[in-house]
Design a protein around this motif. Structure first.
Motif, PDB file in Angstrom:
ATOM      1  N   PRO A  42     -26.261 -54.012  49.159  1.00 58.09           N
ATOM      2  CA  PRO A  42     -25.549 -53.522  47.980  1.00 58.09           C
ATOM      3  C   PRO A  42     -24.037 -53.604  48.190  1.00 58.09           C
ATOM      4  N   LEU A  43     -23.329 -54.029  47.167  1.00 52.22           N
ATOM      5  CA  LEU A  43     -21.872 -54.125  47.235  1.00 52.22           C
ATOM      6  C   LEU A  43     -21.234 -52.838  46.727  1.00 52.22           C
ATOM      7  N   ALA A  44     -20.071 -52.552  47.262  1.00 53.69           N
ATOM      8  CA  ALA A  44     -19.272 -51.430  46.808  1.00 53.69           C
ATOM      9  C   ALA A  44     -17.861 -51.946  46.538  1.00 53.69           C
ATOM     10  N   ALA A  45     -17.161 -51.290  45.674  1.00 51.80           N
ATOM     11  CA  ALA A  45     -15.769 -51.624  45.364  1.00 51.80           C
ATOM     12  C   ALA A  45     -14.959 -50.342  45.490  1.00 51.80           C
ATOM     13  N   SER A  46     -14.505 -50.060  46.705  1.00 55.17           N
ATOM     14  CA  SER A  46     -13.810 -48.813  46.985  1.00 55.17           C
ATOM     15  C   SER A  46     -12.310 -48.967  46.771  1.00 55.17           C
ATOM     16  N   VAL A  47     -11.718 -47.973  46.134  1.00 56.54           N
ATOM     17  CA  VAL A  47     -10.275 -47.923  45.897  1.00 56.54           C
ATOM     18  C   VAL A  47      -9.740 -46.710  46.630  1.00 56.54           C
ATOM     19  N   TYR A  62     -20.293 -56.252  54.122  1.00 58.05           N
ATOM     20  CA  TYR A  62     -19.059 -56.578  53.415  1.00 58.05           C
ATOM     21  C   TYR A  62     -18.013 -55.490  53.643  1.00 58.05           C
ATOM     22  N   ASN A  63     -16.757 -55.855  53.485  1.00 59.44           N
ATOM     23  CA  ASN A  63     -15.671 -54.882  53.436  1.00 59.44           C
ATOM     24  C   ASN A  63     -15.611 -54.363  52.003  1.00 59.44           C
ATOM     25  N   PRO A  64     -15.834 -53.081  51.781  1.00 61.97           N
ATOM     26  CA  PRO A  64     -15.891 -52.568  50.408  1.00 61.97           C
ATOM     27  C   PRO A  64     -14.532 -52.306  49.771  1.00 61.97           C
ATOM     28  N   ASN A  65     -13.422 -52.435  50.518  1.00 59.92           N
ATOM     29  CA  ASN A  65     -12.100 -52.071  50.020  1.00 59.92           C
ATOM     30  C   ASN A  65     -11.595 -53.094  49.011  1.00 59.92           C
ATOM     31  N   ILE A  66     -11.523 -52.692  47.735  1.00 60.01           N
ATOM     32  CA  ILE A  66     -11.054 -53.604  46.680  1.00 60.01           C
ATOM     33  C   ILE A  66      -9.539 -53.483  46.475  1.00 60.01           C
ATOM     34  N   GLY A  67      -8.957 -52.406  46.948  1.00 64.17           N
ATOM     35  CA  GLY A  67      -7.515 -52.229  46.819  1.00 64.17           C
ATOM     36  C   GLY A  67      -7.118 -50.780  47.022  1.00 64.17           C
ATOM     37  N   ARG A  68      -5.831 -50.509  46.759  1.00 67.38           N
ATOM     38  CA  ARG A  68      -5.328 -49.140  46.922  1.00 67.38           C
ATOM     39  C   ARG A  68      -4.234 -48.879  45.895  1.00 67.38           C
ATOM     40  N   TYR A  69      -4.031 -47.616  45.643  1.00 65.45           N
ATOM     41  CA  TYR A  69      -2.928 -47.188  44.788  1.00 65.45           C
ATOM     42  C   TYR A  69      -1.799 -46.670  45.674  1.00 65.45           C
ATOM     43  N   THR A  70      -0.571 -46.945  45.289  1.00 69.77           N
ATOM     44  CA  THR A  70       0.584 -46.395  45.999  1.00 69.77           C
ATOM     45  C   THR A  70       0.863 -44.996  45.469  1.00 69.77           C
ATOM     46  N   ASP A  71       1.783 -44.292  46.133  1.00 70.17           N
ATOM     47  CA  ASP A  71       2.153 -42.951  45.673  1.00 70.17           C
ATOM     48  C   ASP A  71       2.772 -42.993  44.284  1.00 70.17           C
ATOM     49  N   ALA A  72       3.378 -44.135  43.927  1.00 64.82           N
ATOM     50  CA  ALA A  72       3.998 -44.274  42.602  1.00 64.82           C
ATOM     51  C   ALA A  72       2.973 -44.627  41.528  1.00 64.82           C
ATOM     52  N   GLY A  73       1.736 -44.912  41.918  1.00 64.22           N
ATOM     53  CA  GLY A  73       0.693 -45.217  40.947  1.00 64.22           C
ATOM     54  C   GLY A  73       0.465 -46.695  40.715  1.00 64.22           C
ATOM     55  N   ALA A  74       1.104 -47.563  41.491  1.00 60.57           N
ATOM     56  CA  ALA A  74       0.901 -49.011  41.345  1.00 60.57           C
ATOM     57  C   ALA A  74      -0.337 -49.434  42.133  1.00 60.57           C
ATOM     58  N   PHE A  75      -1.146 -50.284  41.529  1.00 60.78           N
ATOM     59  CA  PHE A  75      -2.356 -50.761  42.196  1.00 60.78           C
ATOM     60  C   PHE A  75      -2.041 -52.008  43.011  1.00 60.78           C
ATOM     61  N   VAL A  76      -2.460 -52.013  44.276  1.00 62.39           N
ATOM     62  CA  VAL A  76      -2.278 -53.162  45.173  1.00 62.39           C
ATOM     63  C   VAL A  76      -3.674 -53.691  45.495  1.00 62.39           C
ATOM     64  N   PRO A  77      -4.064 -54.854  44.926  1.00 60.79           N
ATOM     65  CA  PRO A  77      -5.420 -55.365  45.163  1.00 60.79           C
ATOM     66  C   PRO A  77      -5.594 -55.945  46.567  1.00 60.79           C
ATOM     67  N   ASN A  78      -6.808 -55.924  47.030  1.00 58.64           N
ATOM     68  CA  ASN A  78      -7.174 -56.568  48.296  1.00 58.64           C
ATOM     69  C   ASN A  78      -7.670 -57.968  47.941  1.00 58.64           C
ATOM     70  N   PRO A  79      -6.904 -59.019  48.210  1.00 55.09           N
ATOM     71  CA  PRO A  79      -7.280 -60.371  47.766  1.00 55.09           C
ATOM     72  C   PRO A  79      -8.533 -60.916  48.442  1.00 55.09           C
ATOM     73  N   SER A  80      -8.939 -60.311  49.550  1.00 52.08           N
ATOM     74  CA  SER A  80     -10.109 -60.844  50.256  1.00 52.08           C
ATOM     75  C   SER A  80     -11.409 -60.116  49.922  1.00 52.08           C
ATOM     76  N   TRP A  81     -11.382 -59.209  48.941  1.00 54.18           N
ATOM     77  CA  TRP A  81     -12.627 -58.501  48.600  1.00 54.18           C
ATOM     78  C   TRP A  81     -13.570 -59.443  47.900  1.00 54.18           C
ATOM     79  N   PRO A  82     -14.831 -59.473  48.154  1.00 53.32           N
ATOM     80  CA  PRO A  82     -15.561 -58.745  49.185  1.00 53.32           C
ATOM     81  C   PRO A  82     -15.683 -59.578  50.453  1.00 53.32           C
ATOM     82  N   ALA A  83     -14.801 -59.398  51.392  1.00 57.03           N
ATOM     83  CA  ALA A  83     -14.801 -60.169  52.640  1.00 57.03           C
ATOM     84  C   ALA A  83     -15.998 -59.778  53.502  1.00 57.03           C
ATOM     85  N   PRO A  84     -16.735 -60.771  54.019  1.00 56.89           N
ATOM     86  CA  PRO A  84     -17.871 -60.443  54.879  1.00 56.89           C
ATOM     87  C   PRO A  84     -17.393 -59.919  56.231  1.00 56.89           C
TER      88      PRO A  84
END
Length: 153
Positions: free
Chosen positions: A36-41, A114-136
């Protein structure tokens, strides 16, 4: 991909000794459902507190939120075929078994984790995507050839 038989795994094994020539032929096959895949932020607690209007109960600097409902998206099936051909030699009270194995005959490269990390939000609220999702992070073992000899005396 959505898989209709997510819990269905198929495994089989068999062997046969060809009489008179004492050659053993065997193999195993497995077909396992995709993981199963996950998309964690990753979201900073301060950002969540702003949107809630109150602080979170935990003192963690970040929280992780899965954006996919559990059990809805899966990786590809992992199909694996292993074969063995062995010749039995007998002399008096001793016996030798010379075997040739091929592991992962079709050299399948199914992803097992898979690496479930799809990206992160900064303290300012900007979304920074993980370009390699879903990396094995784990792949089915590559094709392997093995020659072995066993002596019984």
């Amino acid at each position: 991909s959505k898989e209709p038989f997510t819990a269905t795994g198929i495994k089989g094994t068999g062997s046969y000794i060809i009489p008179k020539v004492h050659v053993q032929v065997g193999g195993t096959f497995s077909s396992l459902p995709g993981v199963p895949l996950a998309a964690s932020v990753i979201v900073p607690t301060a950002f969540v507190s702003q949107s809630l209007g109150r602080p979170l109960a935990s003192n963690l600097p970040n929280i992780t939120v899965n954006m996919l409902p559990t059990g809805t998206v899966f990786g590809d099936r992992a199909n694996d075929l292993d074969l063995r051909i062995a010749k039995l030699f007998r002399y008096s009270r001793t016996r030798a078994n010379v075997a040739f194995d091929i592991v992962n005959v079709f050299n399948a490269d199914a992803f097992l984790a898979y690496n479930p990390n799809i990206g992160r939000y900064t303290d300012a609220g900007a979304f920074v995507p993980n370009p390699s999702w879903p990396a094995p992070t784990q792949v089915l073992q590559a094709r392997l050839y093995r020659l072995s000899v066993q002596f019984d005396f």
